[in-house]
Design a protein around this motif. Structure first.
Motif, PDB file in Angstrom:
ATOM      1  N   ALA A  16     -50.694 106.531  43.474  1.00 13.82           N
ATOM      2  CA  ALA A  16     -51.875 105.971  44.707  1.00 13.82           C
ATOM      3  C   ALA A  16     -51.326 106.297  46.021  1.00 13.82           C
ATOM      4  O   ALA A  16     -52.343 106.471  46.777  1.00 13.82           O
ATOM      5  N   GLY A  17     -50.220 106.435  46.471  1.00 11.41           N
ATOM      6  CA  GLY A  17     -49.845 106.882  47.695  1.00 11.41           C
ATOM      7  C   GLY A  17     -50.284 108.403  47.977  1.00 11.41           C
ATOM      8  O   GLY A  17     -50.454 108.518  49.252  1.00 11.41           O
ATOM      9  N   GLU A  18     -50.364 108.996  47.026  1.00  8.38           N
ATOM     10  CA  GLU A  18     -50.832 110.288  47.230  1.00  8.38           C
ATOM     11  C   GLU A  18     -52.347 110.534  46.846  1.00  8.38           C
ATOM     12  O   GLU A  18     -52.985 111.589  47.021  1.00  8.38           O
ATOM     13  N   GLY A  19     -53.102 109.493  46.638  1.00 11.80           N
ATOM     14  CA  GLY A  19     -54.546 109.455  46.447  1.00 11.80           C
ATOM     15  C   GLY A  19     -54.972 110.091  45.198  1.00 11.80           C
ATOM     16  O   GLY A  19     -56.123 110.414  44.735  1.00 11.80           O
ATOM     17  N   TRP A  21     -55.903 109.043  42.145  1.00 12.01           N
ATOM     18  CA  TRP A  21     -56.382 107.588  41.267  1.00 12.01           C
ATOM     19  C   TRP A  21     -56.437 107.626  39.809  1.00 12.01           C
ATOM     20  O   TRP A  21     -56.144 106.775  39.078  1.00 12.01           O
ATOM     21  N   TYR A  74     -53.938  97.696  46.493  1.00 15.42           N
ATOM     22  CA  TYR A  74     -53.632  98.722  47.560  1.00 15.42           C
ATOM     23  C   TYR A  74     -54.629  99.881  47.008  1.00 15.42           C
ATOM     24  O   TYR A  74     -55.298 100.244  48.093  1.00 15.42           O
ATOM     25  N   ALA A  75     -55.063 100.081  45.935  1.00 15.53           N
ATOM     26  CA  ALA A  75     -55.989 101.081  45.519  1.00 15.53           C
ATOM     27  C   ALA A  75     -57.334 100.872  46.149  1.00 15.53           C
ATOM     28  O   ALA A  75     -57.939 101.694  46.341  1.00 15.53           O
ATOM     29  N   TYR A  77     -58.170  98.934  48.368  1.00 20.06           N
ATOM     30  CA  TYR A  77     -58.141  99.077  49.969  1.00 20.06           C
ATOM     31  C   TYR A  77     -58.195 100.564  50.509  1.00 20.06           C
ATOM     32  O   TYR A  77     -58.970 100.779  51.424  1.00 20.06           O
ATOM     33  N   GLU A  78     -57.260 101.248  49.705  1.00 21.38           N
ATOM     34  CA  GLU A  78     -57.047 102.655  50.259  1.00 21.38           C
ATOM     35  C   GLU A  78     -58.274 103.526  50.066  1.00 21.38           C
ATOM     36  O   GLU A  78     -58.486 104.387  50.485  1.00 21.38           O
ATOM     37  N   ALA A  79     -58.805 103.268  48.994  1.00 19.83           N
ATOM     38  CA  ALA A  79     -59.889 104.272  48.333  1.00 19.83           C
ATOM     39  C   ALA A  79     -61.290 104.114  49.089  1.00 19.83           C
ATOM     40  O   ALA A  79     -62.161 104.925  48.784  1.00 19.83           O
ATOM     41  N   GLY A  80     -61.461 102.903  49.893  1.00 21.79           N
ATOM     42  CA  GLY A  80     -62.646 102.617  50.629  1.00 21.79           C
ATOM     43  C   GLY A  80     -63.552 102.383  49.989  1.00 21.79           C
ATOM     44  O   GLY A  80     -64.818 102.482  50.324  1.00 21.79           O
TER      45      GLY A  80
END
Length: 226
Positions: A16-19, A21, A74-75, A77-80
């Motif tokens: 997840a931190g590296e995107g 998914w 977190y995913a 939030y981070e993925a938009g």
């Protein structure tokens, strides 16, 4: 076996931190598989009697909060998927309501349904990734699930609920297959697969509520006849 879920959660967090998914959801899927089989194995082997000083329930809750709640939040939030500051609000709703839910000792009903939405955010967020419903629709899904976490409504446990079990298991299996197809396409599935994920997700989410409403209606009609 249950404790290994901490490592699968760690691997999912790295992805997840590296995107990445797809990799994240594959790790979460493996953690979900382990979570599905460790309980029956523990009961079969009578682990509670053999290891009386170790709480499998507590260990399971710790792992589940990471894999079902924190990493999916977190995913999301981070993925938009939800745009702007509302993504932060949605993530806050997920992690806070879920923390309270895990402290609720009434989360299971006598007929093995969950009382309130059972904070299976890993499945909800996966469905949002796979279907891409738009920011507003995704936010409404999060708000609905967060609110119903504390509602006296029944939500399905596809394995332990005896009522309609063959259908429930079949729908869950279909949801899983469609999910793998979506992952194989890097979250760019065909419209048919997307529609299938929507339909099976809605069934798994709402069948308990519908059955509860039908039971109440039946009881009311029988009471009126008496």
């Amino acid at each position: 076996m249950t404790a290994s879920g901490a490592f699968w959660a760690f691997m999912a967090l790295i992805a997840a931190g590296e995107g990445r998914w797809v990799a994240m959801f594959l790790w979460l899927g493996f953690a979900l598989f382990v979570d599905g089989i460790d309980g029956p194995l523990a009961r079969r082997l009578d682990v509670g009697r053999r290891l009386p000083h170790w709480s499998g329930d507590t260990l399971d809750a710790v792992i589940d909060y990471a894999t079902y709640v924190l990493i999916p939040a977190y995913a999301l939030y981070e993925a938009g998927i939800i745009e702007g500051p509302l993504a932060f609000v949605a993530a806050a709703l997920i992690v806070v309501t879920s923390a309270v839910y895990y402290a609720d000792t009434r989360m299971k009903t006598k007929d093995n349904f969950f009382r309130g939405f059972p904070v299976t955010w890993n499945m909800v967020v996966f469905a949002l990734f796979a279907t891409q419903p738009g920011s507003t629709a995704a936010l409404l899904v999060v708000v609905f699930c967060a609110i119903t976490t504390f509602a006296p409504l029944k939500f399905l446990h596809p394995v332990r609920v005896e009522r309609l079990r063959p259908i429930n298991l079949a729908v869950f299996a279909l949801w899983s297959v469609l999910g793998l197809v979506s992952l194989a396409s890097a979250f760019a599935p065909s419209p048919i697969v997307t529609a299938g994920i929507v339909v099976t997700s809605l069934y798994l989410l709402l069948v308990g509520v519908v059955l509860q409403a039908l039971d109440r209606l039946t009881d009311r009609n029988e009471g009126e006849r008496i």
